[in-house]
Design an enzyme around this catalytic site. Structure first.
Site, PDB file in Angstrom:
ATOM      1  N   THR A  32      15.666 -24.882 -49.978  1.00 31.28           N
ATOM      2  CA  THR A  32      15.514 -25.697 -51.170  1.00 31.28           C
ATOM      3  C   THR A  32      15.616 -24.802 -52.402  1.00 31.28           C
ATOM      4  O   THR A  32      16.081 -23.664 -52.304  1.00 31.28           O
ATOM      5  CB  THR A  32      14.188 -26.498 -51.100  1.00 31.28           C
ATOM      6  N   ASN A  33      15.238 -25.295 -53.567  1.00 31.75           N
ATOM      7  CA  ASN A  33      15.286 -24.483 -54.782  1.00 31.75           C
ATOM      8  C   ASN A  33      14.089 -24.828 -55.666  1.00 31.75           C
ATOM      9  O   ASN A  33      13.275 -25.675 -55.311  1.00 31.75           O
ATOM     10  CB  ASN A  33      16.620 -24.698 -55.507  1.00 31.75           C
ATOM     11  N   HIS A  34      14.010 -24.178 -56.832  1.00 26.59           N
ATOM     12  CA  HIS A  34      12.804 -24.286 -57.656  1.00 26.59           C
ATOM     13  C   HIS A  34      12.811 -25.464 -58.631  1.00 26.59           C
ATOM     14  O   HIS A  34      11.986 -25.508 -59.536  1.00 26.59           O
ATOM     15  CB  HIS A  34      12.601 -22.990 -58.452  1.00 26.59           C
ATOM     16  N   SER A  35      13.721 -26.393 -58.478  1.00 30.45           N
ATOM     17  CA  SER A  35      13.746 -27.531 -59.408  1.00 30.45           C
ATOM     18  C   SER A  35      12.441 -28.319 -59.361  1.00 30.45           C
ATOM     19  O   SER A  35      11.957 -28.669 -58.282  1.00 30.45           O
ATOM     20  CB  SER A  35      14.915 -28.457 -59.048  1.00 30.45           C
ATOM     21  N   ALA A  97      19.137 -30.726 -58.738  1.00 33.59           N
ATOM     22  CA  ALA A  97      19.656 -29.436 -58.264  1.00 33.59           C
ATOM     23  C   ALA A  97      19.970 -29.587 -56.777  1.00 33.59           C
ATOM     24  O   ALA A  97      19.125 -29.328 -55.911  1.00 33.59           O
ATOM     25  CB  ALA A  97      18.629 -28.341 -58.505  1.00 33.59           C
TER      26      ALA A  97
END
Ligand code: CTP
Length: 223
Positions: A32-35, A97
């Site tokens: 995943t990502n930091h959005s 994102a």
């Protein structure tokens, strides 16, 4: 304060995406990502207060979901949710994102550690925004987001062209007050004809600026 909004988006159907996606590796892990989802949720809220008929498709976030949100997990889920709703929209803003890659194999059971190195084979996800650009309806306004750490204008303008967008809201992750986690952003709104650099402001105010610009451009197009 909220009653004071002019309902200048009344009659417009607007779809917003927000947050990260999660791409499963096994039943316990994901990519995943930091959005945080804050920018997309702010756009959805402000558009609603200005009278638009809003649908929000969001990846998993810590934000309390409003009633009109559909929460999805993976890029594939988001693709399906968004493309199922896109035809009827006047405006689509893709603040999510979305993962560009997912694990090629998803293990049914938890992957156990070994003593040596490990690697995960990745495959591309569908580019939702590119698909929307290729299937854009007459009169539909398509806005993408672009997060860069260098060459922001050049890279973002390339996305405008490549994905057949009407606007890109670009931000540089390395600029103080911009990016994923905070409550503020520093955006540049890029269209075919211009680049408008906005100062540091709250994500809600940035959302209003995005909506102002879209309203201006779509009204101009109708006239
Ligand atoms: N996007 C999408 N589907 C994907 C990937 C991205 O819809 N599978 C959308 C995002 O919601 C965002 C925009 O595309 O609006 C971001 O553009 P993209 O080219 O994906 O940005 P990066 O992945 O950061 O580009 P690059 O890998 O070239 O840095």
């Amino acid at each position: 304060k909220e009653a004071a909004f002019q309902k200048d988006l009344a009659g417009k159907k607007l779809l917003v995406t927000a947050g990260p996606t999660q791409e499963a590796i096994d039943p316990v892990r994901c990519l995943t990502n930091h959005s945080s989802g804050k920018m997309g949720y702010a756009i959805a809220k402000m558009a609603m207060l200005r009278g638009a008929e809003v649908t929000l498709v969001s990846g998993p976030t810590a934000i309390e979901p409003p009633l009109f949100v559909k929460v999805v997990t993976s890029a594939r889920d988001m693709f399906e949710a968004v493309t199922g709703l896109s035809d009827e929209q006047d405006i689509i803003i893709k603040a999510a994102a979305v993962a560009d890659y997912r694990p090629k194999q998803v293990s049914e059971d938890k992957v156990k550690k070994k003593d040596d190195q490990a690697s995960i084979e990745l495959e591309r996800t569908d580019d939702i925004l590119k698909y929307l650009g290729q299937h854009k309806k007459q009169g539909q306004f398509l806005c993408g987001f672009s997060m860069e750490t260098k060459d922001m204008l050049r890279n973002s303008r390339a996305k405008l062209e490549k994905k057949n967008l009407d606007m890109v809201a670009a931000n540089n992750l390395k600029v103080e007050g911009a990016g994923f986690q905070g409550d503020t952003n520093v955006l540049t709104l890029i269209t075919q004809d211009e680049e408008v650099s906005l100062p540091l402001m709250s994500k809600e105010d940035a959302a209003l600026k995005i909506l102002d610009k879209i309203l201006l451009l779509t009204t101009k197009a109708e006239a």
